[in-house]
Design a protein around this motif. Structure first.
Motif, PDB file in Angstrom:
ATOM      1  N   THR A 255     -23.899  30.515  -0.292  1.00 32.90           N
ATOM      2  CA  THR A 255     -23.374  30.793   0.979  1.00 32.90           C
ATOM      3  C   THR A 255     -23.692  29.940   2.032  1.00 32.90           C
ATOM      4  O   THR A 255     -24.488  29.454   2.308  1.00 32.90           O
ATOM      5  CB  THR A 255     -23.460  32.446   1.252  1.00 32.90           C
TER       6      THR A 255
ATOM      7  N   ASP B 144     -14.231  36.407  -1.998  1.00 34.72           N
ATOM      8  CA  ASP B 144     -15.601  36.633  -2.220  1.00 34.72           C
ATOM      9  C   ASP B 144     -16.615  36.480  -0.853  1.00 34.72           C
ATOM     10  O   ASP B 144     -17.495  36.603  -0.878  1.00 34.72           O
ATOM     11  CB  ASP B 144     -16.168  36.191  -3.392  1.00 34.72           C
TER      12      ASP B 144
ATOM     13  N   ASP C  33     -11.776  29.895  -2.523  1.00 37.54           N
ATOM     14  CA  ASP C  33     -12.216  31.531  -2.917  1.00 37.54           C
ATOM     15  C   ASP C  33     -10.965  32.083  -3.692  1.00 37.54           C
ATOM     16  O   ASP C  33      -9.989  31.350  -3.704  1.00 37.54           O
ATOM     17  CB  ASP C  33     -12.298  32.181  -1.348  1.00 37.54           C
ATOM     18  N   THR C  34     -11.174  33.186  -4.088  1.00 33.95           N
ATOM     19  CA  THR C  34     -10.089  34.089  -4.658  1.00 33.95           C
ATOM     20  C   THR C  34      -9.172  34.439  -3.559  1.00 33.95           C
ATOM     21  O   THR C  34      -9.637  34.449  -2.457  1.00 33.95           O
ATOM     22  CB  THR C  34     -10.714  35.294  -5.562  1.00 33.95           C
TER      23      THR C  34
END
Length: 186
Positions: free
Chosen positions: A3, A127, A181-182
């Protein structure tokens, strides 16, 4: 993916306001924002810098692709933009075309900042906060392109008119953003 803080910082806003696209995309690149690899490759002022950044960077971040690949992606982006501007009715000299492409680039950077901020504000997209999906990236390019009359299919991620965008993302999205990302919650 580890992250990172993908938030937009005031200095990045200043870079865009001043038209310094290289500095903006480099700042985003330093955060390992996956959406920005082509942006940096497109606006870096010296291909030697691009080569150095890629060669000294994380090979996974660069999708195990070297300098020639990312330079090609940037060059093809310039061709797409020029063709899209012409299709949208822009006529000008070579220098005017370069200036107009930079105007488009500034608008794309502004839209990137808006979409990253929206991703943070909503908090339930994908996410990772601030990390954009292929769909978010396509949408902000489409918004920017519309301001210049560039048809949306001139964005390299959605160039097949007869194929739904989601299918295109599955087909070749990894070529330019293997670690986006999704789009869940978007």
């Amino acid at each position: 993916m580890a992250t990172s803080d993908f938030s937009i910082i005031p200095q990045e806003r200043t870079f865009v306001l001043n038209g310094d696209l290289e500095a903006f995309w480099k700042s985003r690149l330093n955060k390992k924002d996956p959406v920005v690899r082509i942006g940096f490759a497109l606006w870096v002022t010296d291909t030697v810098k691009l080569k150095q950044v890629i060669q000294s960077g994380d090979v996974k971040y660069w999708n195990n692709k070297g300098f020639a690949y990312w330079e090609f992606m940037a060059r093809s982006t310039v061709v797409n933009l020029a063709a899209g501007l012409e299709r949208g009715g822009f006529r000008g000299t070579f220098l005017q075309m370069r200036a107009k492409i930079k105007d488009v680039g500034i608008e794309v950077a502004k839209q990137h900042m808006i979409f990253v901020q929206q991703d943070f504000d909503r908090g339930n997209i994908g996410d990772v906060k601030g990390l954009l999906s292929l769909k978010q990236m396509a949408d902000y390019h489409h918004i920017a392109f519309k301001k210049f009359n560039i048809p949306s299919n001139f964005y390299g991620g959605t160039w097949l008119d007869s194929v739904p965008d989601d299918a295109e993302f599955k087909l070749y999205g990894d070529l330019y953003c293997h670690d986006c990302d999704t789009a869940a919650g978007y």
